[in-house]
Design a protein around this motif. Structure first.
Motif, PDB file in Angstrom:
ATOM      1  N   SER A  95       0.945  -1.123   0.065  1.00  0.00           N
ATOM      2  CA  SER A  95       0.011  -0.103   0.023  1.00  0.00           C
ATOM      3  C   SER A  95       0.815   1.153  -0.062  1.00  0.00           C
ATOM      4  CB  SER A  95      -0.858   0.149   1.299  1.00  0.00           C
ATOM      5  OG  SER A  95      -1.842  -1.009   1.314  1.00  0.00           O
ATOM      6  N   ALA A  96       0.742   2.062  -1.029  1.00  0.00           N
ATOM      7  CA  ALA A  96       1.693   3.201  -1.330  1.00  0.00           C
ATOM      8  C   ALA A  96       1.108   4.119  -2.192  1.00  0.00           C
ATOM      9  CB  ALA A  96       3.086   2.672  -1.722  1.00  0.00           C
ATOM     10  N   SER A  97       1.490   5.214  -2.396  1.00  0.00           N
ATOM     11  CA  SER A  97       1.034   6.098  -3.439  1.00  0.00           C
ATOM     12  C   SER A  97       1.832   6.008  -4.680  1.00  0.00           C
ATOM     13  CB  SER A  97       1.060   7.705  -3.115  1.00  0.00           C
ATOM     14  OG  SER A  97       0.170   8.142  -1.807  1.00  0.00           O
ATOM     15  N   VAL A  98       1.186   5.769  -5.681  1.00  0.00           N
ATOM     16  CA  VAL A  98       1.822   5.994  -7.189  1.00  0.00           C
ATOM     17  C   VAL A  98       1.286   6.984  -7.785  1.00  0.00           C
ATOM     18  CG1 VAL A  98       2.159   4.279  -9.072  1.00  0.00           C
ATOM     19  CG2 VAL A  98       1.723   3.218  -6.890  1.00  0.00           C
ATOM     20  N   ASP A  99       2.335   7.886  -8.068  1.00  0.00           N
ATOM     21  CA  ASP A  99       2.110   9.183  -8.857  1.00  0.00           C
ATOM     22  C   ASP A  99       1.005   9.942  -8.289  1.00  0.00           C
ATOM     23  OD1 ASP A  99       3.836   8.588 -10.945  1.00  0.00           O
ATOM     24  OD2 ASP A  99       2.359   7.578 -12.106  1.00  0.00           O
ATOM     25  N   GLY A 100       1.425   9.916  -6.767  1.00  0.00           N
ATOM     26  CA  GLY A 100       0.408  10.646  -5.881  1.00  0.00           C
ATOM     27  C   GLY A 100      -1.115  10.131  -5.713  1.00  0.00           C
ATOM     28  N   GLN A 101      -1.565   8.930  -6.055  1.00  0.00           N
ATOM     29  CA  GLN A 101      -2.724   8.071  -5.969  1.00  0.00           C
ATOM     30  C   GLN A 101      -2.599   7.047  -5.045  1.00  0.00           C
ATOM     31  OE1 GLN A 101      -5.546   9.427  -6.844  1.00  0.00           O
ATOM     32  NE2 GLN A 101      -4.331  11.384  -7.681  1.00  0.00           N
ATOM     33  N   PRO A 102      -3.286   7.060  -3.899  1.00  0.00           N
ATOM     34  CA  PRO A 102      -2.917   5.715  -2.924  1.00  0.00           C
ATOM     35  C   PRO A 102      -3.525   4.562  -4.017  1.00  0.00           C
ATOM     36  CG  PRO A 102      -4.214   7.395  -1.949  1.00  0.00           C
ATOM     37  CD  PRO A 102      -4.227   7.969  -3.347  1.00  0.00           C
ATOM     38  N   ARG A 103      -2.701   3.384  -3.579  1.00  0.00           N
ATOM     39  CA  ARG A 103      -3.055   2.289  -4.364  1.00  0.00           C
ATOM     40  C   ARG A 103      -2.534   1.115  -3.344  1.00  0.00           C
ATOM     41  NH1 ARG A 103      -0.816   1.383 -10.261  1.00  0.00           N
ATOM     42  NH2 ARG A 103      -1.836  -0.627  -9.739  1.00  0.00           N
ATOM     43  N   THR A 104      -3.209  -0.062  -3.467  1.00  0.00           N
ATOM     44  CA  THR A 104      -2.809  -1.185  -2.706  1.00  0.00           C
ATOM     45  C   THR A 104      -3.033  -2.424  -3.750  1.00  0.00           C
ATOM     46  OG1 THR A 104      -4.029  -0.527  -0.585  1.00  0.00           O
ATOM     47  CG2 THR A 104      -3.651  -3.032  -1.048  1.00  0.00           C
ATOM     48  N   TYR A 105      -1.827  -3.091  -3.738  1.00  0.00           N
ATOM     49  CA  TYR A 105      -1.815  -4.148  -4.880  1.00  0.00           C
ATOM     50  C   TYR A 105      -0.861  -5.328  -4.316  1.00  0.00           C
ATOM     51  CZ  TYR A 105       2.728  -1.545  -5.739  1.00  0.00           C
ATOM     52  OH  TYR A 105       3.372  -0.908  -5.315  1.00  0.00           O
ATOM     53  N   THR A 106      -1.133  -6.496  -5.046  1.00  0.00           N
ATOM     54  CA  THR A 106      -0.136  -7.386  -4.796  1.00  0.00           C
ATOM     55  C   THR A 106       0.715  -7.813  -5.895  1.00  0.00           C
ATOM     56  OG1 THR A 106      -1.503  -8.284  -3.127  1.00  0.00           O
ATOM     57  CG2 THR A 106      -0.091 -10.023  -3.926  1.00  0.00           C
ATOM     58  N   LEU A 107       1.913  -8.060  -6.057  1.00  0.00           N
ATOM     59  CA  LEU A 107       2.765  -8.586  -7.001  1.00  0.00           C
ATOM     60  C   LEU A 107       3.281  -9.921  -6.697  1.00  0.00           C
ATOM     61  CD1 LEU A 107       5.266  -5.501  -7.547  1.00  0.00           C
ATOM     62  CD2 LEU A 107       2.978  -6.001  -8.670  1.00  0.00           C
ATOM     63  N   ARG A 108       3.428 -10.699  -7.762  1.00  0.00           N
ATOM     64  CA  ARG A 108       4.052 -12.169  -7.794  1.00  0.00           C
ATOM     65  C   ARG A 108       5.417 -11.671  -8.187  1.00  0.00           C
ATOM     66  NH1 ARG A 108       0.660 -15.648 -11.912  1.00  0.00           N
ATOM     67  NH2 ARG A 108       1.145 -13.951 -13.171  1.00  0.00           N
ATOM     68  N   ALA A 109       6.347 -11.892  -7.391  1.00  0.00           N
ATOM     69  CA  ALA A 109       7.599 -11.633  -7.743  1.00  0.00           C
ATOM     70  C   ALA A 109       8.948 -12.725  -7.576  1.00  0.00           C
ATOM     71  CB  ALA A 109       8.324 -10.283  -6.691  1.00  0.00           C
ATOM     72  N   THR A 110       9.674 -12.848  -8.426  1.00  0.00           N
ATOM     73  CA  THR A 110      10.676 -14.007  -8.572  1.00  0.00           C
ATOM     74  C   THR A 110      12.179 -13.226  -8.800  1.00  0.00           C
ATOM     75  OG1 THR A 110       9.192 -15.454  -9.289  1.00  0.00           O
ATOM     76  CG2 THR A 110      11.735 -15.998  -9.501  1.00  0.00           C
ATOM     77  N   GLN A 111      12.889 -13.537  -7.819  1.00  0.00           N
ATOM     78  CA  GLN A 111      14.265 -12.638  -8.020  1.00  0.00           C
ATOM     79  C   GLN A 111      15.497 -13.656  -8.092  1.00  0.00           C
ATOM     80  OE1 GLN A 111      13.388  -8.349  -6.488  1.00  0.00           O
ATOM     81  NE2 GLN A 111      14.292  -9.484  -4.854  1.00  0.00           N
ATOM     82  N   VAL A 112      16.261 -13.439  -8.628  1.00  0.00           N
ATOM     83  CA  VAL A 112      17.642 -14.054  -8.696  1.00  0.00           C
ATOM     84  C   VAL A 112      18.615 -13.359  -8.187  1.00  0.00           C
ATOM     85  CG1 VAL A 112      19.415 -15.586 -10.302  1.00  0.00           C
ATOM     86  CG2 VAL A 112      16.883 -15.524 -10.869  1.00  0.00           C
ATOM     87  N   TYR A 113      19.722 -13.964  -7.309  1.00  0.00           N
ATOM     88  CA  TYR A 113      20.666 -13.360  -6.675  1.00  0.00           C
ATOM     89  C   TYR A 113      22.123 -13.965  -6.802  1.00  0.00           C
ATOM     90  CZ  TYR A 113      16.459 -12.142  -4.057  1.00  0.00           C
ATOM     91  OH  TYR A 113      15.114 -11.681  -3.564  1.00  0.00           O
ATOM     92  N   LYS A 121      23.470  -9.926  -3.933  1.00  0.00           N
ATOM     93  CA  LYS A 121      23.249  -8.916  -5.002  1.00  0.00           C
ATOM     94  C   LYS A 121      21.938  -9.445  -6.040  1.00  0.00           C
ATOM     95  CE  LYS A 121      26.341  -5.991  -3.654  1.00  0.00           C
ATOM     96  NZ  LYS A 121      26.087  -4.620  -3.268  1.00  0.00           N
ATOM     97  N   VAL A 122      21.057  -8.714  -6.323  1.00  0.00           N
ATOM     98  CA  VAL A 122      20.073  -9.021  -7.062  1.00  0.00           C
ATOM     99  C   VAL A 122      20.528  -8.822  -8.446  1.00  0.00           C
ATOM    100  CG1 VAL A 122      17.827  -8.649  -7.826  1.00  0.00           C
ATOM    101  CG2 VAL A 122      18.343  -8.107  -5.276  1.00  0.00           C
ATOM    102  N   SER A 123      20.242  -9.853  -9.496  1.00  0.00           N
ATOM    103  CA  SER A 123      20.595  -9.879 -10.626  1.00  0.00           C
ATOM    104  C   SER A 123      19.473  -9.894 -11.655  1.00  0.00           C
ATOM    105  CB  SER A 123      21.721 -10.864 -11.089  1.00  0.00           C
ATOM    106  OG  SER A 123      21.238 -12.366 -10.839  1.00  0.00           O
ATOM    107  N   HIS A 124      18.482 -10.478 -11.185  1.00  0.00           N
ATOM    108  CA  HIS A 124      17.344 -10.353 -11.983  1.00  0.00           C
ATOM    109  C   HIS A 124      16.147 -10.228 -11.255  1.00  0.00           C
ATOM    110  CE1 HIS A 124      14.415 -11.458 -15.316  1.00  0.00           C
ATOM    111  NE2 HIS A 124      13.754 -12.388 -14.403  1.00  0.00           N
ATOM    112  N   ARG A 125      15.089  -9.609 -11.829  1.00  0.00           N
ATOM    113  CA  ARG A 125      13.735  -9.532 -11.081  1.00  0.00           C
ATOM    114  C   ARG A 125      12.626  -9.556 -11.940  1.00  0.00           C
ATOM    115  NH1 ARG A 125      10.730  -7.558  -6.641  1.00  0.00           N
ATOM    116  NH2 ARG A 125       8.986  -6.329  -6.879  1.00  0.00           N
ATOM    117  N   HIS A 126      11.610 -10.430 -11.676  1.00  0.00           N
ATOM    118  CA  HIS A 126      10.478 -10.495 -12.644  1.00  0.00           C
ATOM    119  C   HIS A 126       9.161 -10.338 -11.894  1.00  0.00           C
ATOM    120  CE1 HIS A 126       7.635 -12.993 -15.513  1.00  0.00           C
ATOM    121  NE2 HIS A 126       7.512 -11.978 -15.592  1.00  0.00           N
ATOM    122  N   ALA A 127       8.341  -9.438 -11.779  1.00  0.00           N
ATOM    123  CA  ALA A 127       7.105  -9.202 -11.149  1.00  0.00           C
ATOM    124  C   ALA A 127       6.011  -8.726 -11.998  1.00  0.00           C
ATOM    125  CB  ALA A 127       7.453  -8.087  -9.767  1.00  0.00           C
TER     126      ALA A 127
END
Length: 132
Positions: A95-113, A121-127
């Motif tokens: 839950s954060a503002s995005v371009d000044g507008q409050p938003r709540t969302y869920t991302l599926r995120a896979t990261q490689v380190y 160190k992060v080398s790849h993110r897919h969300a």
């Protein structure tokens, strides 16, 4: 601590804090935990990037877009460490503002380190957005 415990402690502290900072408009902690070695890539919920310059441009875009994070929670689905490489798969509830507008969302995120000079160190993110 073994490698998995050490990695999980890093995910729950350094990585988590960097993501909260980003959602409050400060990309510096995220930049600090991303690899400066090629290849790096980002398949983002809003923008994709390949290579250091493009990844940094996305971070700049995001830090100017995000503000006022009121909630950020990570629901880790899976993770593993194999030598100097690791990955996470998680649901990120924000839950954060995005371009000044409050938003709540869920991302599926896979990261490689990658382990570089003794640090993760992060080398790849897919969300993407849940349900997309």
């Amino acid at each position: 601590m073994d490698n998995r415990e050490d990695f999980l402690a890093w995910v729950n502290s350094t990585l988590y804090q960097a993501e909260v900072a980003l959602h409050n408009g400060n990309a510096a902690p995220r930049r600090a935990i991303w690899s400066r070695n090629e290849p790096v890539s980002l398949l983002g919920a809003w923008r994709d990037a390949f290579g250091q310059q493009q990844v940094d441009e996305v971070f700049t875009y995001l830090e100017h877009s995000f503000s006022d994070c009121t909630s950020y929670a990570v629901e880790l689905q899976a993770y593993d460490v194999a030598g100097g490489m690791a990955y996470t798969s998680a649901l990120e509830h924000t839950s954060a503002s995005v371009d000044g507008q409050p938003r709540t969302y869920t991302l599926r995120a896979t990261q490689v380190y990658r382990r570089e000079d003794g640090a993760w160190k992060v080398s790849h993110r897919h969300a993407d957005t849940l349900g997309a």
